[in-house]
Design a protein around this motif. Structure first.
Motif, PDB file in Angstrom:
ATOM      1  N   GLN A  13      53.603   9.089  21.574  1.00 48.23           N
ATOM      2  CA  GLN A  13      54.599   9.314  22.479  1.00 48.23           C
ATOM      3  C   GLN A  13      54.205   8.793  23.955  1.00 48.23           C
ATOM      4  N   ASN A  14      53.053   8.897  24.280  1.00 48.56           N
ATOM      5  CA  ASN A  14      52.779   8.368  25.398  1.00 48.56           C
ATOM      6  C   ASN A  14      53.111   6.821  25.449  1.00 48.56           C
ATOM      7  N   GLU A  15      52.790   6.147  24.601  1.00 50.13           N
ATOM      8  CA  GLU A  15      53.042   4.684  24.426  1.00 50.13           C
ATOM      9  C   GLU A  15      54.571   4.251  24.699  1.00 50.13           C
ATOM     10  N   VAL A  16      55.446   5.108  23.908  1.00 49.37           N
ATOM     11  CA  VAL A  16      56.745   5.010  23.937  1.00 49.37           C
ATOM     12  C   VAL A  16      57.216   5.242  25.484  1.00 49.37           C
ATOM     13  N   LYS A  17      56.892   6.427  25.786  1.00 50.72           N
ATOM     14  CA  LYS A  17      57.287   6.725  27.392  1.00 50.72           C
ATOM     15  C   LYS A  17      56.977   5.607  28.160  1.00 50.72           C
ATOM     16  N   ARG A  18      55.591   5.080  27.941  1.00 48.18           N
ATOM     17  CA  ARG A  18      55.279   4.038  29.233  1.00 48.18           C
ATOM     18  C   ARG A  18      56.028   3.042  28.961  1.00 48.18           C
ATOM     19  N   ILE A  19      56.407   2.608  27.881  1.00 45.88           N
ATOM     20  CA  ILE A  19      57.186   1.331  27.821  1.00 45.88           C
ATOM     21  C   ILE A  19      58.767   1.508  28.446  1.00 45.88           C
ATOM     22  N   ARG A  20      59.293   2.996  28.011  1.00 44.27           N
ATOM     23  CA  ARG A  20      60.578   3.072  28.557  1.00 44.27           C
ATOM     24  C   ARG A  20      60.421   3.074  30.310  1.00 44.27           C
ATOM     25  N   ASN A  21      59.474   3.790  30.678  1.00 45.45           N
ATOM     26  CA  ASN A  21      59.363   4.037  32.034  1.00 45.45           C
ATOM     27  C   ASN A  21      59.126   2.566  32.867  1.00 45.45           C
ATOM     28  N   LYS A  22      58.374   1.731  32.236  1.00 48.86           N
ATOM     29  CA  LYS A  22      58.185   0.323  32.745  1.00 48.86           C
ATOM     30  C   LYS A  22      59.550  -0.468  32.600  1.00 48.86           C
ATOM     31  N   SER A  23      60.542  -0.089  31.923  1.00 50.05           N
ATOM     32  CA  SER A  23      61.772  -0.778  31.998  1.00 50.05           C
ATOM     33  C   SER A  23      62.698  -0.220  33.097  1.00 50.05           C
ATOM     34  N   TYR A  24      62.615   1.070  33.309  1.00 50.29           N
ATOM     35  CA  TYR A  24      63.494   1.768  34.418  1.00 50.29           C
ATOM     36  C   TYR A  24      62.672   1.165  35.700  1.00 50.29           C
ATOM     37  N   LYS A  25      61.429   1.172  35.764  1.00 57.00           N
ATOM     38  CA  LYS A  25      60.862   0.639  37.275  1.00 57.00           C
ATOM     39  C   LYS A  25      61.090  -0.807  37.343  1.00 57.00           C
ATOM     40  N   VAL A  28      64.822  -0.934  38.795  1.00 56.99           N
ATOM     41  CA  VAL A  28      64.652  -0.477  40.135  1.00 56.99           C
ATOM     42  C   VAL A  28      64.217  -1.739  40.996  1.00 56.99           C
ATOM     43  N   LYS A  29      63.201  -2.340  40.768  1.00 50.41           N
ATOM     44  CA  LYS A  29      62.857  -3.587  41.448  1.00 50.41           C
ATOM     45  C   LYS A  29      63.699  -4.617  41.569  1.00 50.41           C
ATOM     46  N   LYS A  30      64.538  -4.923  40.287  1.00 52.79           N
ATOM     47  CA  LYS A  30      65.401  -6.086  40.444  1.00 52.79           C
ATOM     48  C   LYS A  30      66.747  -5.681  41.213  1.00 52.79           C
ATOM     49  N   SER A  31      67.013  -4.251  41.218  1.00 50.19           N
ATOM     50  CA  SER A  31      68.248  -4.021  41.824  1.00 50.19           C
ATOM     51  C   SER A  31      67.998  -4.055  43.378  1.00 50.19           C
ATOM     52  N   VAL A  32      66.685  -3.743  43.809  1.00 46.59           N
ATOM     53  CA  VAL A  32      66.383  -3.649  45.246  1.00 46.59           C
ATOM     54  C   VAL A  32      66.334  -5.265  45.585  1.00 46.59           C
ATOM     55  N   LYS A  33      65.651  -5.884  44.821  1.00 41.31           N
ATOM     56  CA  LYS A  33      65.733  -7.194  45.238  1.00 41.31           C
ATOM     57  C   LYS A  33      67.072  -8.112  45.387  1.00 41.31           C
ATOM     58  N   ASN A  53      74.941  -0.284  43.334  1.00 40.33           N
ATOM     59  CA  ASN A  53      74.459  -0.499  42.051  1.00 40.33           C
ATOM     60  C   ASN A  53      72.947   0.101  42.265  1.00 40.33           C
ATOM     61  N   ALA A  54      72.437  -0.299  43.316  1.00 44.37           N
ATOM     62  CA  ALA A  54      70.721  -0.104  43.389  1.00 44.37           C
ATOM     63  C   ALA A  54      70.785   1.469  43.667  1.00 44.37           C
ATOM     64  N   ALA A  62      64.933   8.415  39.423  1.00 44.79           N
ATOM     65  CA  ALA A  62      64.261   9.600  39.969  1.00 44.79           C
ATOM     66  C   ALA A  62      64.551  10.788  39.269  1.00 44.79           C
ATOM     67  N   SER A  63      65.750  10.985  38.650  1.00 47.00           N
ATOM     68  CA  SER A  63      66.400  12.140  38.039  1.00 47.00           C
ATOM     69  C   SER A  63      65.588  12.338  36.827  1.00 47.00           C
ATOM     70  N   LYS A  64      65.157  11.037  36.084  1.00 51.97           N
ATOM     71  CA  LYS A  64      64.242  11.318  34.905  1.00 51.97           C
ATOM     72  C   LYS A  64      62.729  11.514  35.207  1.00 51.97           C
ATOM     73  N   GLY A  65      62.229  11.699  36.465  1.00 52.16           N
ATOM     74  CA  GLY A  65      61.118  11.922  36.903  1.00 52.16           C
ATOM     75  C   GLY A  65      59.989  10.670  36.847  1.00 52.16           C
ATOM     76  N   ILE A  66      60.751   9.446  36.617  1.00 50.91           N
ATOM     77  CA  ILE A  66      59.899   8.218  36.456  1.00 50.91           C
ATOM     78  C   ILE A  66      59.388   7.816  37.712  1.00 50.91           C
ATOM     79  N   ILE A  67      60.160   7.942  39.074  1.00 49.43           N
ATOM     80  CA  ILE A  67      59.605   7.742  40.299  1.00 49.43           C
ATOM     81  C   ILE A  67      59.875   9.106  40.974  1.00 49.43           C
ATOM     82  N   HIS A  68      59.095   9.136  42.124  1.00 50.34           N
ATOM     83  CA  HIS A  68      59.246  10.620  43.042  1.00 50.34           C
ATOM     84  C   HIS A  68      60.691  10.736  43.521  1.00 50.34           C
TER      85      HIS A  68
END
Length: 89
Positions: A13-25, A28-33, A53-54, A62-68
């Motif tokens: 489960q942790n591995e699946v969440k890690r990959i999903r969180n990485k995708s969301y992060k 975020v980085k791409k939209s800010v860029k 969009n960003a 943030a609502s998913k708890g991936i970033i504070h």
């Protein structure tokens, strides 16, 4: 590595969440860029369009708890301030 059945499941489960969180992060980085690219080009319309969009992507992350939530608010605030400081065309 885990030996108990429950610990093995938790590791999966942790591995699946890690990959999903990485995708969301990454989103975020791409939209800010993209917003910063619009700011650098002094394109008010493009920057404002990308900002909308960003903001959506950052708030969803943030609502998913991936970033504070404060991290999200800080990103949005800084981007909005930079876009608002662009000279109007």
């Amino acid at each position: 590595m885990a030996n108990h059945k429950s610990a093995l499941k938790r590791a999966r489960q942790n591995e699946v969440k890690r990959i999903r969180n990485k995708s969301y992060k990454t989103k975020v980085k791409k939209s800010v860029k993209e917003v910063r690219a619009g700011i650098a080009a002094n394109s008010v319309e493009r920057a404002k369009d990308k900002l909308v969009n960003a903001v959506s992507i950052v708030q969803k992350t943030a609502s998913k708890g991936i970033i504070h939530k404060n991290n999200a608010a800080r990103k949005i605030s800084r981007l909005a301030r930079q876009v608002n400081q662009l000279p109007s065309q």
